[in-house]
Design a protein around this motif. Structure first.
Motif, PDB file in Angstrom:
ATOM      1  N   ASN A 162       4.352  -0.551   5.476  1.00 62.05           N
ATOM      2  CA  ASN A 162       3.287  -1.405   6.005  1.00 62.05           C
ATOM      3  C   ASN A 162       2.691  -0.826   7.282  1.00 62.05           C
ATOM      4  N   ASN A 163       2.266  -1.694   8.202  1.00 56.03           N
ATOM      5  CA  ASN A 163       1.604  -1.222   9.421  1.00 56.03           C
ATOM      6  C   ASN A 163       2.472  -0.283  10.246  1.00 56.03           C
ATOM      7  N   HIS A 164       3.780  -0.369  10.099  1.00 55.82           N
ATOM      8  CA  HIS A 164       4.653   0.558  10.834  1.00 55.82           C
ATOM      9  C   HIS A 164       4.392   1.997  10.412  1.00 55.82           C
ATOM     10  N   GLY A 165       4.189   2.218   9.125  1.00 58.38           N
ATOM     11  CA  GLY A 165       3.856   3.560   8.661  1.00 58.38           C
ATOM     12  C   GLY A 165       2.504   4.017   9.177  1.00 58.38           C
ATOM     13  N   THR A 166       1.542   3.090   9.207  1.00 61.27           N
ATOM     14  CA  THR A 166       0.208   3.425   9.715  1.00 61.27           C
ATOM     15  C   THR A 166       0.275   3.895  11.155  1.00 61.27           C
ATOM     16  N   PHE A 167       0.954   3.138  11.995  1.00 57.69           N
ATOM     17  CA  PHE A 167       0.988   3.475  13.409  1.00 57.69           C
ATOM     18  C   PHE A 167       1.915   4.646  13.717  1.00 57.69           C
ATOM     19  N   TYR A 168       2.853   4.915  12.816  1.00 58.55           N
ATOM     20  CA  TYR A 168       3.624   6.155  12.944  1.00 58.55           C
ATOM     21  C   TYR A 168       2.695   7.352  12.758  1.00 58.55           C
ATOM     22  N   THR A 196      -0.778  10.032   5.307  1.00 56.76           N
ATOM     23  CA  THR A 196      -1.770   8.969   5.475  1.00 56.76           C
ATOM     24  C   THR A 196      -2.524   8.690   4.180  1.00 56.76           C
ATOM     25  N   LEU A 197      -3.049   9.726   3.539  1.00 58.80           N
ATOM     26  CA  LEU A 197      -3.821   9.500   2.314  1.00 58.80           C
ATOM     27  C   LEU A 197      -2.994   8.799   1.231  1.00 58.80           C
ATOM     28  N   PRO A 198      -1.739   9.187   0.997  1.00 61.17           N
ATOM     29  CA  PRO A 198      -0.948   8.474  -0.011  1.00 61.17           C
ATOM     30  C   PRO A 198      -0.679   7.007   0.347  1.00 61.17           C
ATOM     31  N   ARG A 199      -0.762   6.656   1.626  1.00 58.90           N
ATOM     32  CA  ARG A 199      -0.524   5.259   2.016  1.00 58.90           C
ATOM     33  C   ARG A 199      -1.627   4.331   1.500  1.00 58.90           C
ATOM     34  N   ILE A 200      -2.790   4.858   1.219  1.00 63.72           N
ATOM     35  CA  ILE A 200      -3.908   4.021   0.778  1.00 63.72           C
ATOM     36  C   ILE A 200      -3.540   3.248  -0.485  1.00 63.72           C
ATOM     37  N   THR A 201      -2.927   3.923  -1.443  1.00 65.00           N
ATOM     38  CA  THR A 201      -2.529   3.257  -2.682  1.00 65.00           C
ATOM     39  C   THR A 201      -1.451   2.216  -2.428  1.00 65.00           C
ATOM     40  N   PRO A 235      -9.019   7.124  -7.203  1.00 57.82           N
ATOM     41  CA  PRO A 235      -9.756   6.969  -8.459  1.00 57.82           C
ATOM     42  C   PRO A 235     -10.078   5.520  -8.827  1.00 57.82           C
ATOM     43  N   ASP A 236      -9.234   4.568  -8.391  1.00 55.49           N
ATOM     44  CA  ASP A 236      -9.503   3.167  -8.726  1.00 55.49           C
ATOM     45  C   ASP A 236     -10.228   2.431  -7.593  1.00 55.49           C
ATOM     46  N   GLY A 237     -10.793   3.192  -6.628  1.00 55.30           N
ATOM     47  CA  GLY A 237     -11.674   2.594  -5.638  1.00 55.30           C
ATOM     48  C   GLY A 237     -11.043   2.115  -4.356  1.00 55.30           C
ATOM     49  N   ARG A 238      -9.788   2.406  -4.140  1.00 53.46           N
ATOM     50  CA  ARG A 238      -9.141   1.981  -2.887  1.00 53.46           C
ATOM     51  C   ARG A 238      -9.514   2.921  -1.752  1.00 53.46           C
ATOM     52  N   GLY A 239      -9.774   2.350  -0.605  1.00 49.47           N
ATOM     53  CA  GLY A 239     -10.119   3.170   0.543  1.00 49.47           C
ATOM     54  C   GLY A 239     -10.491   2.314   1.734  1.00 49.47           C
TER      55      GLY A 239
END
Length: 399
Positions: free
Chosen positions: A246-252, A277-282, A331-335
């Motif tokens: 979650n947000n912990h990974g983002t702020f890391y 970071t990019l793999p966290r989007i999914t 590919p499925d529009g997440r971003g």
């Protein structure tokens, strides 16, 4: 033969002193999160006396004057030592854990998500770290707009005292962050408490070529940040935080990327964005832009806004290494585009979250990020949203 000029001793000493000063002057640091052009334009408007800019800078200078009067921050004044016995080690307690009423000593503590235990607030290392970052940036902003050296002097005093002075410095680790009485001395989740450190490189950029920002200060800070980045990327707790979803990974990721850029390690910054970071989007975003992991918390609006702030900051940093996170899409529009757009009906008051936060919250962070993202996405109806919040004014240094 020509005449040999005999310079007076005082003049020669002055030349030597001046040369030494030039040799030790630090190069001006670049902005990483702030936009130099927007800051310069805002400053020009302030100097012209434009009303909105003048009001915002006046408020800022008032905050800076309070920061001038604040004592020097440090984590070495705590009365309870961390398990290492070293007062220079950061120590905090997990905020959402409380004594177990069924146990005589309350241990091990039990979780009450979103509700802060006053015991955690009584431990001041977290507040002191956040405080020094906030005050240094405020003082640097005040110097940037006013040119008054007193703000730069105080800012550099705070930096030297908190990060460099052997007597008062913080050690570059977070081995004892967010411990839980009866369970553990420190957890990976404590690393989110150092997210405010991204303010320091911006402060150095704002201070520019002020004489108080010498080469020793900058090199000392970069050494400290390099050491902390090494701890983040190699320690057991750091590696665990990198895997949090979650947000912990983002702020890391945000910290590693920002600190890597500050210390000149662009390879680490780019690698972190591309492989983490990019793999966290999914993982973090649904196709409609919602954040299921944050919406499942007891403070859903707070956490979705907070997490989005980390993503917006990462998108700004990613451009320094040639990655366009703003427009990246799975590919499925997440971003990020969809994640920002998800907030629009809530800010327009067309929708409400199914569950309200258990503690009071506000729209300020979401509005600030929406306004910033509108500069990237023409599809966002920023004018319509901001019209509902006439008192909201985001300064260009807020991100």
């Amino acid at each position: 033969m020509g005449t040999v000029t005999k310079w007076p001793t005082w003049f020669l000493l002055w030349v030597l002193w001046a040369a030494a000063g030039v040799a030790q002057a630090a190069p001006v640091q670049p902005f990483l999160l702030l936009d130099a052009a927007k800051m310069s334009a805002f400053k020009a408007a302030y100097k012209r006396g434009d009303q909105q800019e003048t009001q915002q800078v006046k408020a800022l200078l008032g905050q800076a004057d309070q920061a001038l009067a604040h004592e020097l921050y440090t984590i070495t004044t705590k009365t309870k030592l961390p398990p290492s016995g070293d007062k220079h080690d950061f120590m905090s307690q997990a905020p959402y854990f409380w004594p177990d009423p069924t146990k005589p000593d309350g241990k091990p503590y039990i979780q009450k998500d979103g509700l802060v235990n006053p015991e955690a607030k009584a431990m001041k290392d977290d507040a002191n770290l956040a405080g020094v970052c906030k005050d240094v940036k405020t003082l640097a902003l005040a110097y940037y707009f006013s040119g008054d050296a007193k703000y730069a002097t105080k800012a550099t005093q705070q930096l030297r005292n908190f990060f460099l002075d052997p007597v008062t410095r913080m050690n570059p680790n977070l081995n004892f962050g967010q411990g839980i009485p009866g369970t553990t001395d420190g957890r990976s989740y404590g690393i989110i408490q150092t997210r405010h450190l991204v303010e320091i490189p911006e402060a150095l950029a704002l201070l520019g070529s002020n004489t108080k920002v010498d080469a020793k200060l900058v090199s000392g800070l970069k050494t400290w940040y390099s050491q902390y980045t090494e701890w983040l990327t190699t320690s057991k707790l750091g590696k665990a935080e990198s895997g949090n979803k979650n947000n912990h990974g983002t702020f890391y990721d945000l910290q590693v990327v920002d600190f890597a850029l500050f210390t000149g390690n662009k390879a680490l910054a780019r690698r972190t964005i591309e492989t983490q970071t990019l793999p966290r989007i999914t993982v973090q975003f649904a196709p409609d832009g919602s954040q299921p992991l944050e919406l499942d918390r007891t403070r859903p609006w707070n956490y979705t806004s907070m997490n989005l702030q980390g993503w917006v900051q990462l998108a700004v940093l990613a451009r320094h290494v040639g990655v366009d996170l703003w427009n990246y899409s799975t590919p499925d529009g997440r971003g990020l585009r969809q994640a920002v757009a998800w907030f629009q009906p809530y800010l327009l008051r067309e929708k409400q979250l199914e569950r309200a936060d258990v503690t009071p919250t506000s729209n300020e962070t979401a509005l600030m990020l929406y306004q910033r993202a509108a500069q990237e996405y023409s599809s966002l109806n920023a004018a319509q949203v901001l019209a509902l919040y006439p008192d909201f004014r985001a300064a260009p240094w807020a991100i």
